[in-house]
Design an enzyme around this catalytic site. Structure first.
Site, PDB file in Angstrom:
ATOM      1  N   GLU A  10       0.850  -1.195   0.000  1.00  0.00           N
ATOM      2  CA  GLU A  10       0.000   0.000   0.000  1.00  0.00           C
ATOM      3  C   GLU A  10       0.884   1.242   0.000  1.00  0.00           C
ATOM      4  OE1 GLU A  10      -3.836   1.842   2.465  1.00  0.00           O
ATOM      5  OE2 GLU A  10      -2.828   0.033   3.188  1.00  0.00           O
TER       6      GLU A  10
ATOM      7  N   ASN B 253     -12.690  -0.876  -0.542  1.00  0.00           N
ATOM      8  CA  ASN B 253     -11.966  -1.512   0.560  1.00  0.00           C
ATOM      9  C   ASN B 253     -12.556  -1.035   1.878  1.00  0.00           C
ATOM     10  OD1 ASN B 253      -9.444  -2.574   2.103  1.00  0.00           O
ATOM     11  ND2 ASN B 253      -9.514  -0.408   2.615  1.00  0.00           N
ATOM     12  N   GLU B 254     -12.767  -1.974   2.793  1.00  0.00           N
ATOM     13  CA  GLU B 254     -13.284  -1.633   4.119  1.00  0.00           C
ATOM     14  C   GLU B 254     -14.417  -0.612   4.026  1.00  0.00           C
ATOM     15  OE1 GLU B 254     -10.222  -0.723   6.988  1.00  0.00           O
ATOM     16  OE2 GLU B 254      -9.323  -2.706   6.794  1.00  0.00           O
TER      17      GLU B 254
ATOM     18  N   TYR C 267      -6.861  -8.387  12.237  1.00  0.00           N
ATOM     19  CA  TYR C 267      -5.511  -8.148  12.739  1.00  0.00           C
ATOM     20  C   TYR C 267      -5.353  -8.700  14.154  1.00  0.00           C
ATOM     21  CZ  TYR C 267      -4.540  -5.057   8.799  1.00  0.00           C
ATOM     22  OH  TYR C 267      -4.322  -4.559   7.548  1.00  0.00           O
TER      23      TYR C 267
ATOM     24  N   GLU D 242      -6.451  -8.872   4.242  1.00  0.00           N
ATOM     25  CA  GLU D 242      -5.612  -8.123   5.190  1.00  0.00           C
ATOM     26  C   GLU D 242      -5.590  -8.904   6.497  1.00  0.00           C
ATOM     27  OE1 GLU D 242      -6.042  -3.918   5.904  1.00  0.00           O
ATOM     28  OE2 GLU D 242      -6.640  -3.539   3.825  1.00  0.00           O
TER      29      GLU D 242
ATOM     30  N   GLN E 299       2.260  -5.932   5.873  1.00  0.00           N
ATOM     31  CA  GLN E 299       2.416  -5.756   4.435  1.00  0.00           C
ATOM     32  C   GLN E 299       3.810  -6.218   4.026  1.00  0.00           C
ATOM     33  OE1 GLN E 299       1.358  -1.758   3.192  1.00  0.00           O
ATOM     34  NE2 GLN E 299      -0.606  -1.843   4.254  1.00  0.00           N
TER      35      GLN E 299
END
Length: 514
Positions: free
Chosen positions: A47, A194-195, A261, A318, A367
């Site tokens: 990103e 995204n999101e 996460y 993610e 990432q």
């Protein structure tokens, strides 16, 4: 005696050791191959965030740093060793503020914007569509492009897809040729936003579902270059996104994304440190990362109800550890150190993903370089490989391998206070080379595990591979000591047709059974 010598001695002793009655028993059914573990389970994510792209990977073609088409040769070489199958770009949250036309044409003439999502720094658009495809082609990887639904439009996404994929002489295809690319780019995956529940627009599942159906109708490409289309799904315990999308979208949706996460404290405001942590945060990290199994299971149950033919994938695009940023760094750059704990977390997640190979056909760790749970850290012209990098390298044989049923009996529990997790995690597969591969993880940072392995349907004489461990829970590589944590050879021999393994504390092992 250093750690590596001690480890090799322990492995040699394990070959003929007598085992206690409390040993863990693992059975692999090599005669019943299951779904193929898609190589894209080992996908990466880059990103426009901090030094994740600029400096960390991109230095420009005129840099004194050795590079190919502007991409650092040292980083490219290291990533090639991982057989990177797929790269997601340009975000993340950044994707919903990214306008593709600003990233094409002569770099000196591209507009300079402010990256309001990450650090408020200048974004000069030096890395755009052409540069990204240079990267994935240099790596031999597929491209996962994330479209802008938040501040963009259906027209903008549709025209970007035409620009990238059309072999015609349309104005957009001719513009691509003018910018230096004759043949179309190969777009393997394209996501709509995204999101959407958060940085992508603060939407409800119902609202996003309608927007997705509307946008997807206009996303077109030649049949031979048609990407798989991905809808932005939920995160954590929220299954409503999977439910709403899978029940209502019946056209041009190949997968639903999901984000999760691992945070040691479970709290976003104070997440916990990447190093210097106590054992209570080691086990809380293990506990929280193992939630991935429960979260995937909940969503897959919904998909099995609404999509019994399994046309829709569940992509964890993610995931990874998220700690407090390192002191002295820009809080918007999400730079954190990477320790042995991160390698154990990565391996635990790999083993979970393998169990859902029929649905989870892509994941993307956050990432690749210098951001969150990175493969590589850089400092100007210096580069180091993290423990997570080594975990990815060890698991390469699982890419496109046929999963094999594994049962674990008499597994111990690793406990600190009231928190407990299973001590041993295991996964097996038959690789493309025909060999049976076994991955083992010991979550206990203090005690080894005695493991007996039975491979039914195949001969098991010896297991050879690699071991990753270290003396400290937070052992990590630095630019002064870039090889403090790295794999060492591992071997275990069979006794009575069964492999006997002493699995060291806080360790990851991947072996080929021969």
């Amino acid at each position: 005696m250093n750690l590596i010598k001690k480890t090799i001695l322990a492995m040699s002793l394990a070959s003929g050791a007598a085992f206690a009655a409390g040993e863990v028993t693992i059975t692999i059914d090599a005669a019943k191959p299951g779904p193929v573990i898609n190589k894209n389970v080992y996908g990466q994510f880059a990103e426009h965030l901090g030094t994740g792209i600029y400096e960390g990977m991109w230095v420009g073609p005129n840099s004194k740093q050795p590079n190919t088409k502007g991409w650092r040769n040292d980083v490219l070489g290291a990533l090639k060793e991982l057989h990177v199958p797929l790269v997601r770009w340009p975000g993340g949250c950044f994707a919903d503020e990214y306008h593709w036309r600003e990233g094409i044409g002569p770099r000196a003439k591209r507009p300079v914007k402010v990256n309001t999502m990450w650090g408020g720094v200048e974004e000069n658009n030096a890395v755009g569509t052409h540069e990204f495809f240079d990267l994935v082609e240099l790596l031999g990887a597929d491209a996962y492009v994330n479209g802008n639904l938040g501040t963009g439009s259906n027209q903008e996404m549709a025209e970007w897809l035409e620009y990238m994929t059309s072999p015609s002489k349309s104005t957009l295809a001719e513009m691509r040729r003018k910018n230096g690319r004759d043949k179309p780019f190969k777009v393997a995956y394209f996501a709509v936003g995204n999101e959407a529940w958060g940085c992508g627009g603060q939407m409800t599942p119902e609202h996003y579902t309608n927007l997705y159906k509307n946008a997807a109708e206009f996303l077109k490409a030649p049949k031979e270059n048609m990407p798989k289309f991905i809808a932005s799904g939920g995160n954590d315990n929220d299954t409503k996104w999977t439910e709403t999308l899978s029940a209502n979208v019946k056209h041009k949706m190949d997968a639903i994304s999901f984000h999760y996460y691992t945070i040691p404290t479970g709290k976003w405001d104070v997440k916990g440190a990447a190093t210097g942590f106590a054992e209570d945060q080691w086990i809380s990290t293990m506990k929280n990362t193992l939630r991935m199994d429960e979260l995937i299971q909940k969503n897959v149950k919904i998909l099995d109800k609404n999509d019994p033919s399994k046309k829709v994938g569940f992509y964890v695009d993610e995931w990874g550890t998220w700690y407090d940023v390192e002191k002295g760094t820009n809080s918007g750059f999400l730079y954190q150190q990477n320790s042995l704990r991160d390698a154990v977390v990565a391996a635990l997640n790999f083993n979970i993903f393998h169990n859902y190979a029929d649905r989870v056909k892509m994941t993307n760790i956050a990432q690749m370089v210098n951001v969150l749970q990175a493969m590589i850290l850089t400092d100007k012209d210096k580069m180091l490989l993290t423990p997570t990098y080594h975990a990815y390298r060890m698991y390469v044989p699982f890419q496109d391998a046929a999963s094999l049923p594994v049962t674990v009996a008499n597994n111990g529990q690793y406990s600190v206070g009231s928190v407990s997790v299973p001590q041993v995690s295991a996964s097996a597969a038959r690789g493309k080379d025909g060999k049976v591969y076994l991955a083992l993880v010991n979550t206990n940072p203090k005690e080894q595990a005695e493991v007996e392995i039975n491979v039914s349907g195949a001969q098991a004489g010896v297991a050879r591979g690699q071991l990753l461990t270290a003396a400290a829970m937070d052992a990590h590589n630095t630019f002064a000591q870039p090889q403090a944590v790295k794999p060492v050879p591992f071997e275990a021999k069979a006794s009575g047709g069964k492999l006997q393994v002493k699995l060291p504390a806080k360790a990851v092992v991947v072996v080929a059974v021969e």
